[in-house]
Scaffold this motif. Structure first.
Motif, PDB file in Angstrom:
ATOM      1  N   LEU A 156      28.664  17.496  20.848  1.00 13.73           N
ATOM      2  CA  LEU A 156      26.945  17.335  21.285  1.00 13.73           C
ATOM      3  C   LEU A 156      26.678  17.608  22.730  1.00 13.73           C
ATOM      4  O   LEU A 156      25.907  18.114  23.237  1.00 13.73           O
ATOM      5  N   ALA A 157      27.686  16.625  23.568  1.00 17.51           N
ATOM      6  CA  ALA A 157      27.413  16.761  24.942  1.00 17.51           C
ATOM      7  C   ALA A 157      27.576  18.263  25.465  1.00 17.51           C
ATOM      8  O   ALA A 157      26.907  18.561  26.464  1.00 17.51           O
ATOM      9  N   TRP A 158      28.580  18.657  25.025  1.00 14.23           N
ATOM     10  CA  TRP A 158      28.692  20.169  25.600  1.00 14.23           C
ATOM     11  C   TRP A 158      27.508  21.179  25.216  1.00 14.23           C
ATOM     12  O   TRP A 158      27.396  21.855  25.912  1.00 14.23           O
ATOM     13  N   LEU A 159      27.137  20.905  24.100  1.00 15.02           N
ATOM     14  CA  LEU A 159      26.222  21.837  23.685  1.00 15.02           C
ATOM     15  C   LEU A 159      24.861  21.564  24.436  1.00 15.02           C
ATOM     16  O   LEU A 159      24.281  22.579  24.871  1.00 15.02           O
ATOM     17  N   VAL A 160      24.361  20.435  24.406  1.00 12.53           N
ATOM     18  CA  VAL A 160      23.110  19.981  25.274  1.00 12.53           C
ATOM     19  C   VAL A 160      23.403  20.485  26.815  1.00 12.53           C
ATOM     20  O   VAL A 160      22.456  21.143  27.255  1.00 12.53           O
ATOM     21  N   CYS A 161      24.599  20.300  27.482  1.00 12.53           N
ATOM     22  CA  CYS A 161      24.649  20.612  28.858  1.00 12.53           C
ATOM     23  C   CYS A 161      24.872  22.178  29.002  1.00 12.53           C
ATOM     24  O   CYS A 161      24.394  22.680  29.871  1.00 12.53           O
ATOM     25  N   LYS A 162      25.473  22.728  27.904  1.00  8.57           N
ATOM     26  CA  LYS A 162      25.489  24.236  27.791  1.00  8.57           C
ATOM     27  C   LYS A 162      24.043  25.113  28.027  1.00  8.57           C
ATOM     28  O   LYS A 162      23.909  25.680  28.514  1.00  8.57           O
ATOM     29  N   ARG A 163      23.044  24.324  27.424  1.00 10.03           N
ATOM     30  CA  ARG A 163      21.704  24.706  27.212  1.00 10.03           C
ATOM     31  C   ARG A 163      21.029  24.406  28.691  1.00 10.03           C
ATOM     32  O   ARG A 163      20.487  25.204  29.106  1.00 10.03           O
ATOM     33  N   LEU A 164      21.350  23.291  29.062  1.00  8.09           N
ATOM     34  CA  LEU A 164      20.636  22.709  30.370  1.00  8.09           C
ATOM     35  C   LEU A 164      21.301  22.989  31.619  1.00  8.09           C
ATOM     36  O   LEU A 164      20.699  23.522  32.653  1.00  8.09           O
ATOM     37  N   ALA A 165      22.674  23.095  31.714  1.00  7.67           N
ATOM     38  CA  ALA A 165      23.269  23.296  32.825  1.00  7.67           C
ATOM     39  C   ALA A 165      24.865  23.438  32.568  1.00  7.67           C
ATOM     40  O   ALA A 165      25.474  22.918  32.255  1.00  7.67           O
TER      41      ALA A 165
END
Length: 388
Positions: A156-165
């Motif tokens: 989840l952390a990877w996915l969210v950050c992949k979208r934002l940064a």
């Protein structure tokens, strides 16, 4: 060092490059060393050797050429070693390292690199790499069954950050995993050792079967999937550097340090792009300062190699496997795209991919070698058929 000489943007870019490099592949290096039979103390020594080697080479190249040249270990090569070193002794593994690095030096000295890449179809080399890395990609999700909270939080952390940064996605997954592991009490803190880890000499043993089945694929994976993209990244950023001297120098350094665990020193690609971007310095001619800063941070990481290794030992294996799988997703997808890019070579590429991923061992040779052989035979037969 005065800020006028080293602007904060360059300092930050150098730090991020090293952080991303270690976050994305230090876990894979740890697994490769463990697969070779190295003890925790020896693994810590390997991390020290690699950090110091990359620090010295990156700093030297940046200052000499005044260009943002970064070095790194071969992450695809490390992934290959994880799956190929089982059954070999640590001495035989060092013999493999020396053999592969000697071939790299030979390519640098003779200028054979470009010609060698023409002999082996790029689609087959990419398919071999994808087959090697498939296991790591699967592990990023297979651990969900038994370690749901830890792995799901990292994903989840990877996915969210992949979208934002996107640049910091792996760092976000790393931090999320550590936080969950700490909250669950899965971190074995009593084994963390912050003392300086000194590299130990390991005498090489040259096993002919291992040199062919592991050393040759390691050489090919390093050249095709690390050095070639590294030079391509620099050219895309507008920097022209002499390939043969750099390849000779990095290969020679790795050759000398192989008995101490410095099994690979290559031209960086992904992390180098961080130091070659406008964010590192608005003036293109000054971006070498970012890579010079990365060299300094590499040296610090080398001095702290024992702490890095202890941290990896203290964390759950599922954390290491999930982090490694997420870090290699981009490489896996890129390799598959390249492997299937040419329609008339797809059958041979798929044969290479499946044979390599199968893990088959025949006559003492591993699946990466047989993947190239099987794919090469298909390529030769089908190409002749089409010409006829």
């Amino acid at each position: 060092m005065r800020s006028a000489f080293l602007p904060f943007s360059a300092l930050l870019a150098g730090f991020v490059a090293v952080l991303v490099g270690y976050a994305s592949s230090a876990a894979i290096i740890w697994q490769a060393a463990a697969a070779a039979g190295a003890t925790p103390d020896q693994i810590a020594g390997w991390m020290t050797t690699l950090g110091l080697a990359m620090g010295v080479s990156t700093l030297a190249f940046s200052l000499w050429y005044r260009l943002p040249v970064l070095t790194a270990w071969s992450t695809p090569g490390a992934a290959l070693l994880v799956t190929s070193l089982h059954g070999l002794t640590l001495n035989e593994a060092v013999g493999v390292f020396i053999f592969a690095n000697a071939l790299i030096v030979l390519c640098g000295v003779t200028g054979l690199f470009a010609r060698l890449m023409k002999i082996i179809p790029h689609t087959l080399a990419a398919a071999m790499l994808a087959g090697i890395l498939l296991r790591f990609g699967l592990q990023a999700f297979s651990n969900l069954q038994q370690h749901t909270l830890l792995c799901a939080s990292m994903l989840l952390a990877w996915l969210v950050c992949k979208r934002l940064a996107p640049r910091y996605a792996i760092v976000a997954a790393l931090i999320a995993g550590i936080m969950v592991a700490l909250l669950k009490g899965d971190v074995v803190t009593n084994e963390i050792d912050l003392s300086l880890a000194l590299p130990a000499f390991i005498s090489p043993v040259f096993n002919g079967s291992a040199l062919v089945s592991v050393g040759l694929p390691l050489f090919l994976a390093t050249m095709a999937s690390q050095n070639a993209p590294g030079f391509a990244t620099m050219q895309a950023a507008g920097y022209r550097v002499p390939a043969s001297p750099l390849m000779s120098a990095t290969g020679a350094m790795a050759l000398l340090l192989s008995p101490f665990g410095g099994w690979s020193v290559c031209i960086a690609a992904i992390t180098a792009a961080i130091c070659q971007s406008p964010e590192a310095h608005p003036d293109k001619a000054q971006r070498w300062k970012a890579s010079a800063a990365a060299g300094l941070f590499y040296l610090l990481a080398g001095i702290g190699g024992g702490a890095i290794s202890s941290l990896l030992t203290a964390l759950p294996l599922s954390w290491i496997q999930t982090l490694a799988g997420l870090a290699l997703l981009g490489t896996i997808s890129g390799s598959l795209v390249q492997a299937l890019a040419k329609e008339n070579e797809r059958d041979a590429a798929v044969v290479t991919f499946l044979t390599t991923a199968s893990g088959v061992t025949l006559a003492g040779a591993g699946s990466a070698f047989w993947g190239l052989v099987a794919g090469g035979v298909c390529y030769a037969v089908l190409s002749r058929t089409r010409r006829a």
